[in-house]
Design an enzyme around this catalytic site. Sequence first.
Site, PDB file in Angstrom:
ATOM      1  N   GLY A   1       0.837  -1.201   0.000  1.00 12.92           N
ATOM      2  CA  GLY A   1       0.000   0.000   0.000  1.00 12.92           C
ATOM      3  C   GLY A   1       0.871   1.250   0.000  1.00 12.92           C
ATOM      4  O   GLY A   1       1.939   1.259   0.614  1.00 12.92           O
TER       5      GLY A   1
ATOM      6  N   ASP B   1       0.272   1.662   8.943  1.00 12.77           N
ATOM      7  CA  ASP B   1      -0.236   0.848  10.055  1.00 12.77           C
ATOM      8  C   ASP B   1       0.729   0.777  11.240  1.00 12.77           C
ATOM      9  O   ASP B   1       0.327   0.398  12.337  1.00 12.77           O
ATOM     10  CB  ASP B   1      -0.530  -0.582   9.572  1.00 12.77           C
ATOM     11  CG  ASP B   1      -1.691  -0.640   8.597  1.00 12.77           C
ATOM     12  OD1 ASP B   1      -2.363   0.387   8.426  1.00 12.77           O
ATOM     13  OD2 ASP B   1      -1.911  -1.708   8.007  1.00 12.77           O
TER      14      ASP B   1
ATOM     15  N   ARG C   1     -25.723  12.214  18.641  1.00 11.85           N
ATOM     16  CA  ARG C   1     -25.550  10.943  17.949  1.00 11.85           C
ATOM     17  C   ARG C   1     -24.315  10.191  18.427  1.00 11.85           C
ATOM     18  O   ARG C   1     -23.389  10.783  18.969  1.00 11.85           O
ATOM     19  CB  ARG C   1     -25.359  11.193  16.448  1.00 11.85           C
ATOM     20  CG  ARG C   1     -26.639  11.460  15.717  1.00 11.85           C
ATOM     21  CD  ARG C   1     -26.351  11.826  14.278  1.00 11.85           C
ATOM     22  NE  ARG C   1     -27.602  11.988  13.536  1.00 11.85           N
ATOM     23  CZ  ARG C   1     -27.715  12.672  12.417  1.00 11.85           C
ATOM     24  NH1 ARG C   1     -26.655  13.270  11.881  1.00 11.85           N
ATOM     25  NH2 ARG C   1     -28.870  12.768  11.800  1.00 11.85           N
TER      26      ARG C   1
ATOM     27  N   GLY D   1      -5.909  -0.447   9.813  1.00  8.22           N
ATOM     28  CA  GLY D   1      -5.234  -1.221  10.862  1.00  8.22           C
ATOM     29  C   GLY D   1      -5.742  -2.636  10.772  1.00  8.22           C
ATOM     30  O   GLY D   1      -6.751  -2.992  11.363  1.00  8.22           O
TER      31      GLY D   1
ATOM     32  N   GLU E   1     -10.148  -1.295  11.336  1.00  5.19           N
ATOM     33  CA  GLU E   1     -10.832  -2.171  10.362  1.00  5.19           C
ATOM     34  C   GLU E   1     -10.697  -3.655  10.705  1.00  5.19           C
ATOM     35  O   GLU E   1     -11.554  -4.463  10.378  1.00  5.19           O
ATOM     36  CB  GLU E   1     -10.289  -1.921   8.957  1.00  5.19           C
ATOM     37  CG  GLU E   1      -8.808  -2.255   8.850  1.00  5.19           C
ATOM     38  CD  GLU E   1      -8.192  -1.948   7.500  1.00  5.19           C
ATOM     39  OE1 GLU E   1      -8.922  -1.727   6.531  1.00  5.19           O
ATOM     40  OE2 GLU E   1      -6.946  -1.935   7.429  1.00  5.19           O
TER      41      GLU E   1
ATOM     42  N   ARG F   1      -4.202   7.369   3.616  1.00  8.79           N
ATOM     43  CA  ARG F   1      -2.929   7.089   2.947  1.00  8.79           C
ATOM     44  C   ARG F   1      -2.568   8.163   1.933  1.00  8.79           C
ATOM     45  O   ARG F   1      -1.494   8.114   1.339  1.00  8.79           O
ATOM     46  CB  ARG F   1      -3.016   5.740   2.216  1.00  8.79           C
ATOM     47  CG  ARG F   1      -3.055   4.556   3.128  1.00  8.79           C
ATOM     48  CD  ARG F   1      -2.362   3.332   2.547  1.00  8.79           C
ATOM     49  NE  ARG F   1      -2.615   3.052   1.183  1.00  8.79           N
ATOM     50  CZ  ARG F   1      -3.110   1.899   0.701  1.00  8.79           C
ATOM     51  NH1 ARG F   1      -3.427   0.931   1.549  1.00  8.79           N
ATOM     52  NH2 ARG F   1      -3.254   1.704  -0.573  1.00  8.79           N
TER      53      ARG F   1
END
Length: 341
Positions: free
Chosen positions: A10, A126, A161, A169, A221, A274
């Site tokens: 990535g 990460d 809310r 991650g 994630e 990113r």
Amino acid sequence: MRIGMLTGGGDCPGLNAVIRAVVRRGVRESGHSFFGYRHGWRGVMEGEGFDLTLDTVGGILVRGGTILGTSRTNPLKECSAEEVLSRIAVAGVDALVAIGGEDTLGVAAKLAAAGGHVVGVPKTIDNDLSGTEVTFGFDTAVQIATDAIDRLHTTAESHDRVMVCEVMGRHAGWIATHAGIAGGADAILIPETPFDIEEVCGYIRSRHARGRDFSIVVVAEGAVPREGTFEVSASGVDEFGHVRLGGIANSLAAEIESRTGFETRVTILGHVQRGGTPTAFDRVLATRFGIGAIGAVDDGAWGQMVALRCGEIVRVPLEEATGTLKTVDPALYDVGRTFFG
Ligand code: F6P
């Protein structure tokens, strides 16, 4: 020497700063010439790339992404390490600087073990690469996520809310933990600590009971619910066998809303984290790594990766860096936990 360079995996803010530093130092002080492989290991396999000169690296320090392009190609899926090395030699390249995370550097480690003249530079937003205290790109990603959480705060408060903010991650929750602490999150969920959905709802209910009618939940994630209480969506795997993640926030938000009755919204930051220009910290770190990498080439320190330890740029064996993932320090996560609920 003719030195090849590639960026794999990535992309990440700061890649261009590394490329610039390697070429500037290498051309000016050691008289090397450089060949930039296109799209990571794919460029090595296909012999695709271009010469990197003082001109081609001009003006790229502040640019996000990578001028070389990147991919998640795994050359060892189809070839032996010896075959990959012979493709490099045939192109007249004497040494290789590989800039990447665990997958890209894992290949670099295998090539070095097979006798290749390879050095590594650690990259990933990460921050989960071992051997170095921090990777470049992480600071930028944390800043982007923190800015987003700050913005979610004001709208969450206006509407009473719950906001669920998903950050990257996959196996480690470094971004979630840092951005969650910096942004004052009311719960931070990371892959290292499977979460109990009822506990998370409890934090939110207790805030509301105190008259704080809004909450911010930051979720990595790769976070997983305890005892598999609900499904996490995933779509396919990449060439290194990693599941493509993204979307746990949707199931989490639905569950929070149905259990607590509080209106809940989702923000998935995704690749925004990113993109764009690196922070000053990442520009400096990436530049220092680049200078360290060309130093390692000049010393013939094959199989080594540059790393940051106690403020100094040092060298560590690529095998050590890619052997195990660096997960979040429980003491740091505990700092975040103090503010849950
Ligand atoms: O580079 C690592 C990472 O940012 C992970 O956190 C994330 O799961 C993955 O990349 C996404 O990759 P892709 O760009 O292939 O969707």
